[in-house]
Design an enzyme around this catalytic site. Structure first.
Site, PDB file in Angstrom:
ATOM      1  N   GLU A 102       0.554  -0.980   0.103  1.00 18.89           N
ATOM      2  CA  GLU A 102       0.256   0.622   0.017  1.00 18.89           C
ATOM      3  C   GLU A 102       0.438   1.339   0.046  1.00 18.89           C
ATOM      4  O   GLU A 102       1.617   1.797   1.039  1.00 18.89           O
ATOM      5  CB  GLU A 102      -0.619   0.389   1.134  1.00 18.89           C
ATOM      6  CG  GLU A 102      -2.098   1.598   1.298  1.00 18.89           C
ATOM      7  CD  GLU A 102      -3.028   1.101   2.692  1.00 18.89           C
ATOM      8  OE1 GLU A 102      -3.945   1.599   2.477  1.00 18.89           O
ATOM      9  OE2 GLU A 102      -2.416   0.193   3.340  1.00 18.89           O
ATOM     10  N   CYS A 120      -5.542  -3.150   1.664  1.00 17.23           N
ATOM     11  CA  CYS A 120      -5.794  -3.190   3.219  1.00 17.23           C
ATOM     12  C   CYS A 120      -6.937  -3.185   4.035  1.00 17.23           C
ATOM     13  O   CYS A 120      -7.551  -4.216   4.226  1.00 17.23           O
ATOM     14  CB  CYS A 120      -4.341  -1.979   3.828  1.00 17.23           C
ATOM     15  SG  CYS A 120      -4.241  -2.246   5.285  1.00 17.23           S
ATOM     16  N   LYS A 161      -9.159   2.754  -3.120  1.00 15.17           N
ATOM     17  CA  LYS A 161      -9.239   2.369  -1.755  1.00 15.17           C
ATOM     18  C   LYS A 161     -10.504   2.451  -1.563  1.00 15.17           C
ATOM     19  O   LYS A 161     -11.166   3.806  -1.329  1.00 15.17           O
ATOM     20  CB  LYS A 161      -8.004   3.186  -1.187  1.00 15.17           C
ATOM     21  CG  LYS A 161      -8.131   1.972   0.821  1.00 15.17           C
ATOM     22  CD  LYS A 161      -7.618   2.283   1.997  1.00 15.17           C
ATOM     23  CE  LYS A 161      -8.031   1.810   3.015  1.00 15.17           C
ATOM     24  NZ  LYS A 161      -6.048   1.555   4.116  1.00 15.17           N
TER      25      LYS A 161
END
Length: 570
Positions: free
Chosen positions: A47, A166, A130
Site C-alpha cells: 500500500e 488493506c 481504496k
C-alpha cells in the site's frame, strides 16, 4: 482439451521511506528486475509503496503529487520491455501535473485517492481506489483521501485480479463485490502496522474473506519503521481451503514468488516458501530494533547517545541500539550523583563491556551544587524534595543534550510505558531525547525481553551473542537513585500489579468495577487511574517511540490535558 493456465507473481515486501519518491521508485525498480529474473508475470507492491505509508498531510502537497505522477509514468513506460506488469500502489490525483503549480493544499483535501495502478505494455492501463478509509487509532485517512467506488476486477494478461487495498478486506463488501464481478484471485496490498496481537488477527480476517469468496488470496505487507509505527511484513497467501501456501519472513525486506495454477476445482497457489514466524519476545525485540534503526537511519543521525545508569531500562535500550546500529554508533554516559550506588556504577560498566560500547563517566554533583547556590535565595530554609530530585534528572538530560549538540548523535530516552503512564518521569530530564525505544513497553515486558536477549541473539542483530547485560541488573530492585535508599516500590504498587491495572485502563478501557472484580484492590486502581490522568501533559511533551501494543500512549490514546473528568471516588 482445455489448456491449464498458470501465473507467477512477485511480491515486493519492501521498506519504503515516506516522501522519498525517487528512493522508493528505485526499490520498486530493483524488485521488478528481480521479478523478471524469476520469471514473474506480475509484481505486486504494498500500500502506497511509491510515497511510503502513512504519508499523512504530505499527500496534500501538489509538488509531491506531481512527483508521484511523473514517477508512475516513468515506471509505466519501462513496462514496454515485455517484463512483468506492475501493480503500483500510490496516492493519486487525476490531471496534468504541469498544471498543479498554483493548486492549494486545502483544495486537494478529499480529492486524492489511495490507489493501485496497473502498469503494463508501456502505459498505465487502469486504476482502482481504496474504498474503506480507516479513521481510528493511528489512522486518519478520511482526513486526506477520497473514498473510492466499489471496484471491479483488473484484467491483467488474461487473469481477472481483485485488488482490495488493506482496510478493504476488514469488511466483507469489497471482496464480495470483486468475487461477484468475476475476480479469480484476491491480491491485497497492505500498510499494516505491527502490534503484538496483529499477526493472528490478520490471518483470521483473511481467512474470513477466503471463506466468503472461495478465492485464493495474497496478503502483502510492507516492512520498516516510520516515526512511531513499525511494519513487520510477514506477508502470506491462502488457498480456498484455508491452507497457507506462502509465509514470508517478518521484519525483512524480500521479493517473494508464488505461482497461481488453474485446476478443475478452480485457482490454487502452488506451495511457496514457509518461513517460521518468531515467538512473542523475539517478535517484540525485532520490532523495537527495526523501529529504532529506521528512525535513526532515515532521519540521518550518525548514531545515538544514552545515559547508562546500571538499571534494566537503560541496559535494554543500549542492547537494542547496538543490535540496531552496531557498537561503533552507540555511546553511553554514566552520570553518577552522590546517591549513585557502587553496584550501579559496576553494572553500567558491565553492560557497556558486554556490548563493546564506549562509556564515559560525568558526575553531576557539580551541577547539583551550582543549582543549589543559584536557587538558594528562593529555596533558602526549605527542605529538599521533588524539586531537587528533578534537578538531578535535568542535569543528566542537559549533559546528554550537550553531547548530542556538540558531537551529533541523537539522544535516546530510556523510560518504559509503566513510568510514562503514571508520570514517573521528569520533563526536560530523563524524558529528553529524540526517540524512546521502550515507550510502549511495560516494565514487566522489559524484564522478559531482557532475559530473552541475554539467552539469544536475534537474526540480523549487529550486537554480540551471549549475555548483553549483567544478571544483577535483572534481579535488583529498580530505583531512580535520587535520594538515599530509594526504590520504585516505595511509591508504586508492584510492577506486576501496576502493569495489569494499566493494561486494563489503557488497552481495554476497563471500568473500575471490572478491574476490582479481577482481583485488584479498589484503592490501588483509583490511585493508578488518577496518576494516569494527571500525567497526560507530560506524555504530550515526550519524544516518539515504537508502537508495539494495541494502544500506545500517543497516536492511539487521545485524551484532553485540560479535563474535568476524574476517576470514580467510590
Amino acid at each position: 482439451m482445455h489448456e491449464r493456465r498458470s501465473y507467477t507473481f512477485a511480491l515486493a515486501q519492501l521498506n519504503p521511506t515516506v516522501g522519498d519518491v525517487a528512493g522508493n521508485l528505485s526499490l520498486i525498480r530493483a524488485a521488478r528486475a528481480e521479478a523478471a529474473a524469476g520469471g514473474a508475470d506480475l509484481l505486486l507492491t504494498s500500500e502506497l509503496a511509491l510515497s511510503g505509508y502513512p504519508p499523512e498531510d504530505l499527500v496534500l502537497k501538489p509538488d509531491l503529487l506531481a512527483h508521484l505522477h511523473r514517477a508512475a509514468d516513468e515506471l509505466a513506460a519501462e513496462t514496454a520491455d515485455g517484463g512483468p506488469g506492475v501493480l503500483l500502489c500510490t496516492p493519486w490525483y487525476e490531471g496534468d501535473p504541469n498544471d498543479w503549480g498554483h493548486t492549494s493544499p486545502e483544495s486537494l483535501r478529499g480529492t486524492v485517492t489511495n490507489s493501485v495502478l496497473y502498469l503494463d505494455e508501456g502505459r498505465i492501463v487502469t486504476r482502482r481506489d481504496k474504498v474503506e478509509l480507516p479513521n481510528y487509532g493511528v489512522f486518519d485517512e478520511v482526513r486526506v483521501f477520497h473514498k473510492g467506488e466499489m471496484p471491479g476486477p483488473i484484467m491483467a494478461r488474461g487473469l481477472r485480479l481483485g485488488v482490495p487495498i488493506c482496510e478493504d478486506i476488514w469488511f466483507p463488501d469489497v471482496c464480495e463485490t470483486l468475487e461477484e464481478t468475476g475476480a479469480e484471485v484476491l491480491l491485497v496490498p497492505n500498510g499494516s502496522p505491527f502490534d503484538a496481537d496483529k499477526m493472528d488477527l490478520r490471518l483470521q480476517m483473511a481467512s474470513a474473506r477466503v471463506g466468503e469468496t472461495g478465492l485464493p488470496l495474497v496478503y502483502l505487507n510492507q516492512v520498516g519503521g516510520q516515526d512511531e509505527l513499525v511494519f513487520d511484513g510477514a506477508s502470506f497467501a491462502l488457498n480456498p481451503d484455508y491452507s497457507v501456501a506462502l509465509q514470508m519472513p517478518a521484519f525483512q525486506s524480500q521479493v517473494g514468488f508464488l505461482t497461481l495454477e488453474e485446476s478443475p476445482e478452480g485457482w490454487r497457489w502452488q506451495s511457496g516458501q514457509k518461513e517460521t514466524l518468531p515467538a512473542e519476545n523475539e517478535t517484540i525485540y525485532a520490532a523495537l530494533t527495526l523501529g529504532l534503526r529506521d528512525y535513526v537511519n532515515k532521519n540521518g543521525f550518525p548514531g545515538v547517545v544514552l545515559g547508562l545508569s546500571g538499571g534494566v531500562d537503560s541496559a535494554l535500550s543500549a542492547a537494542l541500539a547496538v543490535d540496531a546500529l552496531g557498537a561503533e554508533r552507540v555511546r553511553a554516559v554514566m552520570m553518577p550523583s552522590p546517591y549513585t550506588s557502587r553496584e550501579s556504577l559496576e553494572d553500567a560498566a558491565a553492560s557497556a563491556a558486554h556490548l563493546g560500547i564506549q562509556l564515559d563517566e560525568i558526575a553531576i554533583e557539580p551541577a547539583m551544587q551550582a543549582f543549589d547556590q543559584q536557587l538558594k535565595p528562593i529555596f533558602n530554609g526549605m527542605p529538599a524534595g521533588i524539586a531537587e530530585e528533578n534537578i538531578q534528572s535535568r542535569a543528566r538530560g542537559l549533559t546528554l543534550m550537550a553531547i548530542s549538540n556538540k558531537l551529533g548523535p541523537m539522544v535516546l530516552s530510556t523510560g518504559n510505558k509503566s513510568e510514562m503512564s503514571v508520570g514517573y518521569a521528569t520533563l526536560y530530564g530523563d524524558m529528553c531525547g529524540g526517540f524512546n525505544p521502550l515507550k510502549d513497553v511495560y516494565k514487566t515486558q522489559v524484564y522478559q525481553i531482557s532475559q530473552w536477549r541475554n539467552q539469544a541473539r536475534p537474526a540480523g542483530a549487529l550486537g554480540p551473542a551471549g549475555r548483553v547485560m549483567p544478571e544483577r541488573t535483572l534481579t535488583k530492585a529498580p530505583t531512580a537513585e535520587l535520594k538515599p535508599d530509594q526504590t520504585d516500590q516505595d511509591s508504586l504498587p508492584s510492577y506486576d500489579d501496576l502493569d495489569a491495572i494499566l493494561h486494563g485502563l489503557i488497552e481495554r478501557e476497563a471500568a473500575l468495577d471490572t478491574l476490582v472484580n479481577e482481583g485488584h484492590e479498589r484503592g490501588t486502581v483509583l490511585r493508578v487511574w488518577s496518576l494516569l490522568d494527571r500525567a497526560e501533559y507530560k506524555r504530550r511533551q515526550s519524544c516518539p517511540g515504537t508502537k508495539i501494543t494495541k494502544r500506545s500512549l500517543s497516536r492511539d490514546r487521545r485524551y484532553p490535558i485540560t479535563n474535568g473528568f476524574r476517576a470514580p471516588s467510590h
